[in-house]
Design a protein around this motif. Sequence first.
Motif, PDB file in Angstrom:
ATOM      1  N   VAL A 205     -39.463  24.739  16.730  1.00 21.96           N
ATOM      2  CA  VAL A 205     -39.804  23.359  17.076  1.00 21.96           C
ATOM      3  C   VAL A 205     -41.046  22.922  16.307  1.00 21.96           C
ATOM      4  CG1 VAL A 205     -40.316  21.763  18.964  1.00 21.96           C
ATOM      5  CG2 VAL A 205     -38.929  23.819  19.412  1.00 21.96           C
ATOM      6  N   ALA A 206     -40.945  21.764  15.648  1.00 24.17           N
ATOM      7  CA  ALA A 206     -42.096  21.214  14.930  1.00 24.17           C
ATOM      8  C   ALA A 206     -41.903  19.716  14.739  1.00 24.17           C
ATOM      9  CB  ALA A 206     -42.276  21.898  13.575  1.00 24.17           C
ATOM     10  N   TRP A 207     -42.996  18.999  14.681  1.00 21.45           N
ATOM     11  CA  TRP A 207     -42.946  17.564  14.432  1.00 21.45           C
ATOM     12  C   TRP A 207     -42.379  17.280  13.047  1.00 21.45           C
ATOM     13  CZ3 TRP A 207     -43.630  13.624  17.713  1.00 21.45           C
ATOM     14  CH2 TRP A 207     -43.767  12.332  17.172  1.00 21.45           C
ATOM     15  N   GLU A 208     -42.501  18.220  12.128  1.00 23.81           N
ATOM     16  CA  GLU A 208     -42.114  17.989  10.738  1.00 23.81           C
ATOM     17  C   GLU A 208     -40.786  18.633  10.367  1.00 23.81           C
ATOM     18  OE1 GLU A 208     -45.239  18.200   7.853  1.00 23.81           O
ATOM     19  OE2 GLU A 208     -46.779  17.893   9.363  1.00 23.81           O
ATOM     20  N   VAL A 209     -39.953  18.923  11.331  1.00 16.09           N
ATOM     21  CA  VAL A 209     -38.590  19.352  11.024  1.00 16.09           C
ATOM     22  C   VAL A 209     -37.820  18.129  10.529  1.00 16.09           C
ATOM     23  CG1 VAL A 209     -36.410  20.120  12.029  1.00 16.09           C
ATOM     24  CG2 VAL A 209     -38.534  21.294  12.629  1.00 16.09           C
ATOM     25  N   ALA A 210     -37.309  18.197   9.306  1.00 13.91           N
ATOM     26  CA  ALA A 210     -36.590  17.077   8.681  1.00 13.91           C
ATOM     27  C   ALA A 210     -37.405  15.792   8.742  1.00 13.91           C
ATOM     28  CB  ALA A 210     -35.233  16.877   9.336  1.00 13.91           C
ATOM     29  N   ASN A 211     -38.723  15.916   8.667  1.00 13.31           N
ATOM     30  CA  ASN A 211     -39.617  14.759   8.776  1.00 13.31           C
ATOM     31  C   ASN A 211     -40.862  15.054   7.941  1.00 13.31           C
ATOM     32  OD1 ASN A 211     -40.983  12.432   9.650  1.00 13.31           O
ATOM     33  ND2 ASN A 211     -41.860  13.517  11.401  1.00 13.31           N
ATOM     34  N   LYS A 212     -40.843  14.628   6.679  1.00 14.85           N
ATOM     35  CA  LYS A 212     -41.909  14.992   5.754  1.00 14.85           C
ATOM     36  C   LYS A 212     -43.175  14.205   6.053  1.00 14.85           C
ATOM     37  CE  LYS A 212     -42.911  15.803   0.890  1.00 14.85           C
ATOM     38  NZ  LYS A 212     -42.401  15.780  -0.489  1.00 14.85           N
ATOM     39  N   VAL A 213     -44.194  14.918   6.525  1.00 13.94           N
ATOM     40  CA  VAL A 213     -45.488  14.312   6.825  1.00 13.94           C
ATOM     41  C   VAL A 213     -46.591  15.031   6.058  1.00 13.94           C
ATOM     42  CG1 VAL A 213     -47.170  13.765   8.615  1.00 13.94           C
ATOM     43  CG2 VAL A 213     -44.720  13.587   9.116  1.00 13.94           C
ATOM     44  N   GLY A 214     -46.616  16.352   6.155  1.00 10.00           N
ATOM     45  CA  GLY A 214     -47.675  17.123   5.501  1.00 10.00           C
ATOM     46  C   GLY A 214     -47.211  18.517   5.146  1.00 10.00           C
ATOM     47  N   GLY A 215     -48.170  19.457   5.160  1.00 13.92           N
ATOM     48  CA  GLY A 215     -47.898  20.813   4.700  1.00 13.92           C
ATOM     49  C   GLY A 215     -46.966  21.614   5.586  1.00 13.92           C
ATOM     50  N   ILE A 216     -46.921  21.308   6.886  1.00 20.68           N
ATOM     51  CA  ILE A 216     -46.068  22.076   7.789  1.00 20.68           C
ATOM     52  C   ILE A 216     -44.594  21.851   7.448  1.00 20.68           C
ATOM     53  CG2 ILE A 216     -45.468  22.461  10.221  1.00 20.68           C
ATOM     54  CD1 ILE A 216     -48.322  21.546  10.884  1.00 20.68           C
ATOM     55  N   TYR A 217     -44.288  20.684   6.927  1.00 19.41           N
ATOM     56  CA  TYR A 217     -42.919  20.416   6.450  1.00 19.41           C
ATOM     57  C   TYR A 217     -42.527  21.442   5.393  1.00 19.41           C
ATOM     58  CZ  TYR A 217     -39.178  18.033   3.860  1.00 19.41           C
ATOM     59  OH  TYR A 217     -38.007  17.732   3.216  1.00 19.41           O
ATOM     60  N   THR A 218     -43.449  21.743   4.482  1.00 24.09           N
ATOM     61  CA  THR A 218     -43.176  22.735   3.441  1.00 24.09           C
ATOM     62  C   THR A 218     -42.945  24.108   4.055  1.00 24.09           C
ATOM     63  OG1 THR A 218     -44.571  21.483   1.908  1.00 24.09           O
ATOM     64  CG2 THR A 218     -44.035  23.751   1.299  1.00 24.09           C
ATOM     65  N   VAL A 219     -43.741  24.458   5.063  1.00 24.08           N
ATOM     66  CA  VAL A 219     -43.597  25.755   5.727  1.00 24.08           C
ATOM     67  C   VAL A 219     -42.202  25.876   6.349  1.00 24.08           C
ATOM     68  CG1 VAL A 219     -44.462  27.263   7.553  1.00 24.08           C
ATOM     69  CG2 VAL A 219     -46.068  25.895   6.212  1.00 24.08           C
TER      70      VAL A 219
ATOM     71  N   ALA B 292     -34.388  11.256   8.156  1.00 22.40           N
ATOM     72  CA  ALA B 292     -33.133  11.903   8.554  1.00 22.40           C
ATOM     73  C   ALA B 292     -31.947  11.406   7.746  1.00 22.40           C
ATOM     74  CB  ALA B 292     -32.888  11.671  10.045  1.00 22.40           C
ATOM     75  N   ARG B 293     -32.026  10.175   7.268  1.00 19.82           N
ATOM     76  CA  ARG B 293     -30.920   9.605   6.506  1.00 19.82           C
ATOM     77  C   ARG B 293     -30.589  10.444   5.270  1.00 19.82           C
ATOM     78  NH1 ARG B 293     -32.967   4.517   5.105  1.00 19.82           N
ATOM     79  NH2 ARG B 293     -32.759   3.906   7.286  1.00 19.82           N
ATOM     80  N   THR B 294     -31.601  11.043   4.662  1.00 20.67           N
ATOM     81  CA  THR B 294     -31.387  11.855   3.457  1.00 20.67           C
ATOM     82  C   THR B 294     -31.523  13.350   3.712  1.00 20.67           C
ATOM     83  OG1 THR B 294     -33.733  11.567   2.891  1.00 20.67           O
ATOM     84  CG2 THR B 294     -32.164  10.007   1.933  1.00 20.67           C
ATOM     85  N   GLU B 295     -32.070  13.737   4.877  1.00 22.69           N
ATOM     86  CA  GLU B 295     -32.341  15.154   5.135  1.00 22.69           C
ATOM     87  C   GLU B 295     -31.274  15.809   6.009  1.00 22.69           C
ATOM     88  OE1 GLU B 295     -35.477  17.053   4.837  1.00 22.69           O
ATOM     89  OE2 GLU B 295     -36.653  15.595   3.719  1.00 22.69           O
TER      90      GLU B 295
ATOM     91  N   GLY C 165     -26.668  18.286  13.892  1.00 27.18           N
ATOM     92  CA  GLY C 165     -26.057  18.484  12.578  1.00 27.18           C
ATOM     93  C   GLY C 165     -26.697  19.636  11.853  1.00 27.18           C
ATOM     94  N   ARG C 166     -26.804  19.484  10.535  1.00 32.88           N
ATOM     95  CA  ARG C 166     -27.401  20.531   9.701  1.00 32.88           C
ATOM     96  C   ARG C 166     -28.414  19.916   8.756  1.00 32.88           C
ATOM     97  NH1 ARG C 166     -25.358  25.522  10.160  1.00 32.88           N
ATOM     98  NH2 ARG C 166     -23.360  25.772  11.219  1.00 32.88           N
ATOM     99  N   TRP C 167     -29.466  20.680   8.517  1.00 29.99           N
ATOM    100  CA  TRP C 167     -30.533  20.246   7.619  1.00 29.99           C
ATOM    101  C   TRP C 167     -30.087  20.528   6.190  1.00 29.99           C
ATOM    102  CZ3 TRP C 167     -36.312  22.123   8.287  1.00 29.99           C
ATOM    103  CH2 TRP C 167     -37.150  21.258   7.572  1.00 29.99           C
ATOM    104  N   LEU C 168     -30.193  19.541   5.331  1.00 29.67           N
ATOM    105  CA  LEU C 168     -29.736  19.677   3.949  1.00 29.67           C
ATOM    106  C   LEU C 168     -30.810  20.331   3.083  1.00 29.67           C
ATOM    107  CD1 LEU C 168     -27.954  16.217   3.585  1.00 29.67           C
ATOM    108  CD2 LEU C 168     -26.924  18.446   4.064  1.00 29.67           C
ATOM    109  N   VAL C 169     -31.092  21.588   3.397  1.00 28.67           N
ATOM    110  CA  VAL C 169     -32.024  22.405   2.625  1.00 28.67           C
ATOM    111  C   VAL C 169     -31.387  23.781   2.455  1.00 28.67           C
ATOM    112  CG1 VAL C 169     -34.064  21.185   3.461  1.00 28.67           C
ATOM    113  CG2 VAL C 169     -33.247  23.188   4.706  1.00 28.67           C
ATOM    114  N   ASP C 170     -32.024  24.638   1.677  1.00 26.87           N
ATOM    115  CA  ASP C 170     -31.514  25.998   1.497  1.00 26.87           C
ATOM    116  C   ASP C 170     -31.364  26.676   2.858  1.00 26.87           C
ATOM    117  OD1 ASP C 170     -31.521  25.661  -1.203  1.00 26.87           O
ATOM    118  OD2 ASP C 170     -33.407  26.723  -1.557  1.00 26.87           O
TER     119      ASP C 170
END
Length: 710
Positions: A55-69, A96-99, A128-133
């Motif tokens: 759980v994180a505020w930046e799951v599929a929501n690019k805000v800062g460095g935690i998104y990268t983590v 979310a539209r693109t992620e 759904g599913r996150w469009l990342v590796d």
Amino acid sequence: MMRRQMSYRFEDQDASPYGLRMNRRFSRVESGVDLKDYFDRGDIASRENRWNFEVAWEVANKVGGIYTVIRSKAYVSTEEMGEQLCMMGPYKEVCARTEMEEMEFPRGNPLLDAVNSLRSRGYKIHTGRWLVDGNPQLILFDIGSAAWKLDQFKSEMWEKCHIGIPHLDIETNDAIILGFMIAEFLEEFRNFAVTYSQNHDLNPPRVVAHFHEWQAGVALIVLRTRQVEIATVFTTHATLLGRYLCAGNTDFYNNMDKFAVDEEAGKRQIYHRYCLERGATHLAHVFTTVSEITGYEAEHLLKRKPDIITPNGLNVKKFSAIHEFQNMHAVAKEKINEFVRGHFYGHMDFDLDKTLYFFIAGRYEFGNKGADIFIEALARVNAMLKHERPDTTVVAFLIFPTKTNNFNVDSLRGHAVIKQLRDTINNVQQAVGKRMFDTCVKGRLPEVGDLLEKDDMVKIKRCMYAMQRESMPPVTTHNVADDWNDPVLASIRRCHLFNSVNDRVKMVFHPEFLNSSNPLFGIDYEEFVRGCHLGVFPSYYEPWGYTPAECTVMGIPSVTTNLSGFGCFMQEHISDPKSYGIYIVDRRYIGLEDSIQQLSSFMMDFSRLNRRQRIIQRNRTERLSDLLDWRTLGIYYRQARVKALQAVYPDYVDELSLYGSRSNLVFSRPHSEPPSPTSSRHTTPAPSVHGSEDEDSVDEETELKELGIK
């Protein structure tokens, strides 16, 4: 204003208070210990009926460095847990539209039952599913759909925890709504999972939820106060109060143990947020931080020592040939050369083959990110280069996003002029080639007069005259709003780094993040980093530090400090960081002036290296990529989850630990002091066969001597 540096020494670093600690001083990673040993796509987790929620505020929501983590770790997490893993966060439509690829969970899955249960309460939930590796499962909660229950949620938070939330703090209000929605979902999921397990004769479900930062920590508090039987892990990537204290030019590290934390949080009007963060820290079954330095900070500000240190990693791309990343550096460097030609048009009195590109990038925190001492050290390097190496030029890029009005017209004009010159030269070149061919076909050798006509010379002269300008090249690519009070520009003015003809250090302040649509650079950040020679990040406050880590995995040497998580990590686990292209400035034990001298010395030492020496150093830097790979560092997150499970389910035994138990990363001492390429050879992307074409001809035992490292 540059802050006073810390002279206070921390506790004995060899007597670590933390539950896990990696062995000191290594040159290579022992191949037997990494997360790959647990990659089974969730097969064992499924048999054990073990579930993991992140759980994180930046799951599929690019805000800062935690998104990268979260994003970069998704692949190894999915390889380990498979369909037993689910990530959760807020639904932000723009991202979310693109992620996210929306889809429902299969029938009979407890996840679907829990989602439908919450939907029946009026909550809007997207699955759904996150469009990342790794393509992990995703559940996003629409905060607006539960806003009508905000007062009820706040009331419960007050009655059970005595934490009051101000009505006008929108960010905290959103965190409260999200936290209660996620807590209710997890409670429902566990109930449905118990029923499902009983109906299908499965082991009782064992659920662990991992929460990142204080916004997600609200859900942890709710779960624990409602006494839901779920194992919890809480990770702080930087303490909330620590960020505020450092932003105020406080002598942070010297006074860490003296701060009245409640009073300091109250002064900054973040006491309620601080209480939420501290509550999550103490209620979690397992508490982790991303670095030793942040652990020390948490011990004093949050009043709990971390149980496990969980360093941040990256997804490292392996190359089939050692020299491939060197080729990528050359290609990216040429694109930066194009920018430099345009930006410094009319003043290109320096040789690009003898020009070095240094850069600093990140959030615009002038003191915390070390931009203050970077500019000061550059002024000293400028003076030294004038005296010692007048033919060497350093172009220093500062990439800090800030408010601007528009692009600098002079910078745009320069790129247009250079483009016109290039197009003209190409046209003349084609015409000359055609004339040369026609002359040779007639059986005679061409003469100069036959090739370059007067009209061609006129066109070239017109372009060259257009390149003339009386003003010096600008130090910024944009018109910065309120530029007189801008700290970077003010520091550049103070140090007289105005890009004059005599300056050997040229300054370029680019006040926005790089992307491929940028009309000046035309490259994204990753390609820009690959094209530079040295990343400089002399941070005062940096809980981890992804920017130097990204440099390392791309084979670009970098400067960091022993007050950053990355710097401490490298200093502790590499025998000779400098020989691997990791320059660590001491901002902990010496004064500010000494740190500036050390930084300028490091940059000057790097400027003295010739091209061959820089290639050697990039090879050695790239070898550290395995160390920063999630396949190596992800093991700590797994250990945190196992420890939390064992706290809630005492009978739980980690099945995989029974087969070749590995409870810690083990790093060997280097085979030689200082470390040699031979001792770390297997950490390169693909070891070469001796004598083959791919063998790195400069990768010899004598390379340390060539680098001038003793």
